[in-house]
Design a protein around this motif. Structure first.
Motif, short mmCIF file in Angstrom:
data_model
loop_
_atom_site.label_atom_id
_atom_site.label_comp_id
_atom_site.label_asym_id
_atom_site.label_seq_id
_atom_site.Cartn_x
_atom_site.Cartn_y
_atom_site.Cartn_z
N LYS A 151 -50.89 -2.69 -13.09
CA LYS A 151 -51.18 -2.99 -14.41
C LYS A 151 -53.06 -2.85 -14.05
O LYS A 151 -53.41 -3.48 -13.71
CB LYS A 151 -50.76 -4.98 -14.20
CG LYS A 151 -51.47 -5.35 -15.36
CD LYS A 151 -50.97 -6.69 -15.79
CE LYS A 151 -52.34 -7.20 -14.95
NZ LYS A 151 -51.57 -9.25 -14.18
N GLU A 152 -52.88 -1.90 -14.96
CA GLU A 152 -54.22 -1.18 -15.43
C GLU A 152 -54.79 -0.78 -16.52
O GLU A 152 -53.74 0.24 -17.54
CB GLU A 152 -54.85 -0.44 -14.09
CG GLU A 152 -55.19 -0.84 -12.84
CD GLU A 152 -55.59 0.38 -11.72
OE1 GLU A 152 -56.30 1.42 -12.07
OE2 GLU A 152 -54.34 0.36 -11.30
N PHE A 153 -55.78 -0.64 -16.76
CA PHE A 153 -56.21 -0.09 -17.92
C PHE A 153 -56.92 1.13 -17.74
O PHE A 153 -58.21 1.23 -17.52
CB PHE A 153 -57.89 -0.78 -19.30
CG PHE A 153 -56.66 -1.81 -19.81
CD1 PHE A 153 -56.11 -1.98 -20.56
CD2 PHE A 153 -57.77 -2.96 -19.87
CE1 PHE A 153 -55.74 -3.06 -21.85
CE2 PHE A 153 -56.58 -4.60 -20.38
CZ PHE A 153 -56.03 -3.49 -21.58
N LYS A 157 -42.16 -11.37 -11.37
CA LYS A 157 -43.44 -10.37 -10.27
C LYS A 157 -43.22 -11.27 -8.55
O LYS A 157 -43.55 -9.69 -7.71
CB LYS A 157 -44.94 -11.48 -10.24
CG LYS A 157 -44.99 -10.90 -12.36
CD LYS A 157 -46.75 -11.28 -11.94
CE LYS A 157 -47.17 -11.57 -13.54
NZ LYS A 157 -46.64 -10.51 -14.56
N SER A 197 -49.77 -12.55 -19.05
CA SER A 197 -49.74 -12.26 -18.03
C SER A 197 -49.82 -10.65 -17.20
O SER A 197 -49.98 -9.99 -16.35
CB SER A 197 -48.85 -13.08 -17.03
OG SER A 197 -47.43 -12.89 -16.67
N ASN A 198 -49.45 -10.24 -18.33
CA ASN A 198 -49.26 -8.41 -18.61
C ASN A 198 -50.24 -7.75 -18.94
O ASN A 198 -50.05 -6.41 -18.80
CB ASN A 198 -47.51 -8.20 -18.74
CG ASN A 198 -46.63 -9.14 -18.24
OD1 ASN A 198 -46.92 -9.65 -16.94
ND2 ASN A 198 -45.72 -9.56 -18.24
N PRO A 236 -43.41 -4.47 -21.49
CA PRO A 236 -43.23 -6.17 -21.11
C PRO A 236 -43.86 -6.79 -22.33
O PRO A 236 -42.73 -7.81 -22.55
CB PRO A 236 -44.67 -6.31 -20.56
CG PRO A 236 -44.83 -4.71 -19.76
CD PRO A 236 -43.93 -4.03 -20.94
N GLN A 252 -38.66 -5.20 -12.87
CA GLN A 252 -39.20 -7.03 -12.22
C GLN A 252 -38.04 -7.47 -12.68
O GLN A 252 -37.44 -8.66 -11.66
CB GLN A 252 -40.03 -7.50 -12.85
CG GLN A 252 -41.79 -6.65 -12.50
CD GLN A 252 -42.49 -7.36 -12.70
OE1 GLN A 252 -43.06 -8.21 -13.51
NE2 GLN A 252 -43.17 -7.20 -11.12
N SER A 265 -50.89 -15.12 -13.65
CA SER A 265 -51.26 -13.00 -13.95
C SER A 265 -51.35 -11.96 -12.75
O SER A 265 -51.87 -11.15 -13.14
CB SER A 265 -52.77 -13.22 -14.79
OG SER A 265 -54.12 -13.55 -13.69
N GLY A 266 -51.13 -12.97 -11.45
CA GLY A 266 -50.77 -12.44 -10.35
C GLY A 266 -49.92 -12.76 -8.88
O GLY A 266 -50.21 -13.65 -8.87
N PHE A 309 -47.88 -0.22 -22.21
CA PHE A 309 -47.24 -1.92 -22.20
C PHE A 309 -46.73 -2.27 -23.58
O PHE A 309 -46.26 -3.76 -23.39
CB PHE A 309 -49.31 -2.26 -22.87
CG PHE A 309 -50.10 -2.51 -22.00
CD1 PHE A 309 -49.58 -2.86 -20.66
CD2 PHE A 309 -50.48 -1.78 -22.16
CE1 PHE A 309 -51.37 -2.02 -19.90
CE2 PHE A 309 -51.78 -0.72 -21.47
CZ PHE A 309 -52.08 -0.90 -20.79
N LEU A 347 -56.88 -9.27 -17.71
CA LEU A 347 -57.31 -11.05 -18.25
C LEU A 347 -56.83 -11.87 -16.78
O LEU A 347 -55.30 -11.79 -16.32
CB LEU A 347 -56.29 -11.38 -18.92
CG LEU A 347 -55.98 -12.55 -19.53
CD1 LEU A 347 -57.27 -12.81 -19.89
CD2 LEU A 347 -54.95 -13.25 -20.67
N GLU A 392 -45.45 -4.67 -14.23
CA GLU A 392 -45.28 -5.53 -15.02
C GLU A 392 -44.76 -6.97 -15.62
O GLU A 392 -45.73 -6.26 -16.63
CB GLU A 392 -46.90 -6.51 -14.46
CG GLU A 392 -47.71 -6.12 -13.17
CD GLU A 392 -48.08 -7.20 -12.60
OE1 GLU A 392 -48.62 -8.64 -12.96
OE2 GLU A 392 -48.35 -7.08 -11.37
N PRO A 414 -53.87 -5.96 -18.55
CA PRO A 414 -54.22 -5.40 -17.56
C PRO A 414 -56.30 -6.47 -17.43
O PRO A 414 -56.01 -7.23 -18.48
CB PRO A 414 -55.02 -4.26 -17.89
CG PRO A 414 -53.51 -3.79 -18.10
CD PRO A 414 -53.35 -5.08 -19.50
#
Lengths: 582, 582
Positions: free
Chosen positions: B551-553, A532, A400-401, B397, B531, A500-501, B394, A405, B526, A403
């Motif tokens: 959470k991004e590429f 989250k 879930s962490n 996590p 968290q 995932s969010g 990443f 996905l 995330e 990006p």
């Protein structure tokens, strides 16, 4: 009876060949009897009885160190290293685990349950021996099926570089769980038919010396070949041709069916699989229907096809639309990404415990490229396999962490199907679906479109308390709602659908009329879904109870005990909520 | 000039051999000039200019699909597929990334930056082609170094099973980033010295047909061999012997030093590495001192030894106490577990982006066995590499949610050393340490014992606001404290030290006198550290701001922009805090 008197490997060494053969027969009888009562890995263990006897006859465990791959062929090893009672007396059956276990014996070096790790782990022992200037042989035992995993290759390749004692015993029973897949297996077959003389020798190409034994279940020959490599100063592969299921005619004939079995009747071979619906068969029917209706669909599995009900007949029926890549989860995910990029509709499925084997491929090969493959994570949750090495409770933090996905958690079979239908046909996202272990049914109407990401569904709108039950724990949240109703609380019930969010808009809106939020998930809390939610509500006045499992490697703990311990039972949750409200 | 006129591969096909050779010379000049200005992968690209020209001369991209491994040898491919301007005109240098990139061109199929993936990705394209009944060649290009990764093996093994068009070009320049490691490389060397005739043929053992070309930088020979495999209906390996760094004498002579270079002076070969301290050299000195003082210490790396400052001289000095396993992160972790079990003190180091390649081994081989290996996760955070495929954001996590693993986050060099000293000598836990990219120094006195897990350190005790800055973001939390002081707030400042757990007692105690908590971490939010804090405080009245990256590429986003965008600048955080307090 000989077996009763085997208290340590020294007792094995004292026997002559004829007695060793009697010992093998006794061990096989004991194995079959225990397995028929308790279930377990039948065929792998039956095939390596003689190999294990010969290893302990020739080598001096624990000074010489034997590391078993997957270790589901280590039952014989346990019998010969002081644990025979656990196979002879029903009241002691529970004394040992189904895998190698250092806390049980100094003859076990690692807790192992995933494949393809023995060579690397054993090479670590060998390297420590050399750095610390100690002595002794180090032996890695690995099945032919496990050779398809990348970690085994990496270990062999590294080991092939060293001029030191390192013995790899390849237990080649011509089978993975199902049939083997990979070009390598053609050359292993060539080695078998040429008595080890074929030019195509994978092990030699990685720098190993090589010896072949056709009679891999003959104790005298095994002793001879092991003696010939004892104290070797070079890495050497001993390639044994063994018979999976040996000595139990049903297992000899149906090796896949007897890889692992629930309790069974030895005489009739009837296996008591239990009754009731299971997701293996549900997935088998569902995926086969997809294959039939859409030529673009390609189903991929990594060597455990029973997980999706793809037994032999179904595999044949699927033809080119089914690919078993061997025990190669990394490749499976990258392959799925390539298939999606090429316009096909790949669906890769593996158990929740094995999805761990392919984190980087999920991240880089699939999600950074945002290719629309579908990943089914089966047997998820703490109510399935409960050996430490097979826990399916870490997938939410892992998946879930990442990006891009989308990780969907259906609450029931019906919702699973609507989610999978959407995932397979959409072209915007890589989508993983968490397939639970337990089968639930619900009669709700489920939306067919999940493209509005992270949109939670409010099933019932109440006030003060919001219960958010993820996936198969939605049912648990509903049970909490019932408990709270008895206390006069009309709680809001939410099916979040996405792991995932979070639906921050909804949460903030609910926070205006709700004092307490509870999240429930069937997995570890840390890094998971509930955290989250707690974070999204961090700057509000709402209180959040995040419920799931504490971060631990549980071993053989029952689901009921886990729920009790982690305050997951509906009455416990309701009580905790009432306390927060007071 | 020919290169200017190459707008697509069709223009390459129109040239004769002599012109192609001129084109190669022009490409090499352009490459060197751009690399000297911008830095980048020098030697890998110089070695594959002719190979790329011949591929585009023989095959018909994008109908024929070429997939490059790691893709740091894909600059020539970019030049020949409509992107020459980005290598010829300085003002356009930024138009293309350093890796293959589908958004740039239909000739690029995947965004790739980690090794050993091309075979699997390409096999996905080939399988899609077959299932969809399309046609065309699929070609995976892979360097010899990348062959040591398990994913490449898994892909080759699976591909070896199919009777279909699938071409693997092995670009063998006799080098990984540093020298190659693994038994495989001995047999590759044998293939080179026997012109491909050696019996030890890894590729054949996996089911591939095989062709060898000694003159891997000769365009005419390359064209001939590629023509001979075009439209092959079997999987085939084309093994090319190429010269890394070809055409730039300095790089030909020092291939490791020129694998990747910062901007340099072409004439003098002087590379401008920038000044100031860096963790590569700090780690090199630290680890070498450990090796010298303790014969049990074994340092492991997976093919990027510069990451720990282990250049050639240091590797030699370390002797058997340094192991380069090749690009084999999975094996590296399992090996470390075995070493620890065998009584050695293993220290495995890899970059934050590559630790992703070994999740299951960390979980199963290492942490389920609770062996006391030390893992150094280098270049961590968003202020290091910023290509999508090389983000180091990443790891929290991924690592902090594995049971038994202690993940320590030092705030500075001095704290790193006390943490590493403890991790290496203790025998209770697997310990990972997050080594930041930026070098900080602090003059505090750091505790030498970290065995009281998850014990946060309160550096300054104030009230109302508690600032918790993890690792290198501790400095940022301190800066927020200064900002708040100007607003009249005496904030509490906490160095949490552990990313793998929270000090719940402390948090609950602080919650009595603090209204707002802020967590700051240099990674995605995330599944991360903050968290956990928000969850621990979920049933209190405290408000929690969790700050880090969404959470991004990210792709090539500057650190400053990332901080701005994610409200990480001290003034932004202070402002948000004041708003919550009001």
């Amino acid at each position: 009876m000989l077996l009763e008197k085997i208290k340590s490997p020294a007792d094995v060494k004292a026997l002559d060949i004829k007695s060793l053969e009697q010992l093998a027969a006794e061990m096989r009888t004991a194995l079959l009897k225990k397995l028929s009562k308790r279930g377990g890995h039948v065929a792998p263990n039956l095939g390596f009885v003689e190999g294990t006897i010969a290893l302990h006859y020739v080598f001096d465990s624990p000074r010489d160190k034997i590391v078993y791959d997957v270790s589901h062929q280590s039952y014989s090893h346990k019998m010969l290293t002081g644990r025979a009672q656990a196979f002879l007396e029903e009241s002691h059956y529970g004394d040992v685990t189904g895998y190698s276990e250092p806390t049980e014996s100094e003859h076990d070096f690692f807790m192992v349950g995933h494949t393809s790790t023995s060579v690397s782990l054993a090479l670590g022992l060998a390297t420590a021996r050399d750095v610390l200037r100690e002595s002794g042989n180090v032996i890695a035992v690995i099945g032919d099926g496990s050779l398809s995993g990348g970690e085994a290759f990496e270990g062999l390749d590294n080991a092939g570089e060293y001029a030191t004692n390192f013995i790899v015993v390849v237990n080649d029973n011509e089978m993975s769980i199902a049939e083997n897949h990979g070009g390598l297996y053609k050359s292993l077959a060539e080695l078998r038919t040429t008595a080890g003389k074929s030019e195509n020798n994978y092990f030699k190409s990685l720098g190993f010396d090589y010896k072949y034994l056709e009679q891999g279940n003959d104790i005298a020959s095994l002793i001879e070949i092991f003696k010939s490599v004892k104290n070797s100063t070079r890495p050497v592969v001993v390639h044994l041709h063994t018979q999976k299921g040996r000595g139990y005619s049903y297992a000899e004939q149906n090796r896949e069916g007897w890889h692992w079995a629930a309790p069974f009747n030895i005489e009739t071979s009837e296996i008591n699989w239990g009754s009731g619906e299971n997701y293996g068969e549900i997935l088998g029917l569902y995926l086969m229907a997809k294959i039939k209706s859409d030529p673009k669909v390609v189903v991929i599995h990594s060597a455990v096809p029973a997980g999706i009900g793809f037994y032999e007949a179904r595999r044949k029926e699927a033809g080119k639309q089914y690919i078993d890549v061997g025990i190669a989860e990394e490749h499976a995910v990258a392959l799925a990404s390539g298939l999606a990029k090429g316009g096909a509709k790949p669906i890769y499925s593996t158990h929740g415990t094995f999805i761990q084997r392919t984190y980087d491929q999920l991240s880089q090969d699939l999600c950074a490229n945002n290719n629309p493959a579908t990943i089914l994570v089966t047997m998820s949750g703490a109510d399935g396999m409960n050996d430490t090495t097979h826990l399916c409770i870490f997938d939410i933090p892992m998946l879930s962490n990442i990006p891009n996905l989308v990780y969907l958690c259906p609450t029931c079979v019906e919702e699973f199907k609507t989610m999978a239908d959407w995932a397979i046909d959409q072209t915007e996202h890589p989508v993983a679906i968490r397939v639970p272990n337990a089968v639930h049914h619900r009669s709700d109407i489920f939306e067919k479109d999940y493209s509005r990401l992270n949109k939670f569904k409010v099933v019932h709108r109440g006030e003060r308390v919001a219960l958010i039950g993820l996936g198969d724990f939605y049912q648990r949240a509903a049970a909490v709602a019932l408990e709270l109703r008895r206390e006069g609380i009309d709680a809001t019930l939410v099916n979040p659908r996405y792991a995932s969010g979070v639906d921050k808009d909804l949460l903030l809106e609910l926070a205006k009329t709700h004092d307490v939020f509870v999240t429930l998930e069937n997995g570890v809390i840390e890094g998971g879904f509930g955290q989250k939610v707690a974070t999204a509500l961090g700057d509000t006045c709402a209180k959040v109870l995040v419920r799931g499992l504490s971060k631990e490697f549980y071993d053989k703990v029952s689901f009921a005990d886990l729920c009790e311990k982690n305050h997951l039972n509906p009455s416990q949750v309701a009580k905790d909520v009432m306390q927060l409200l007071s």
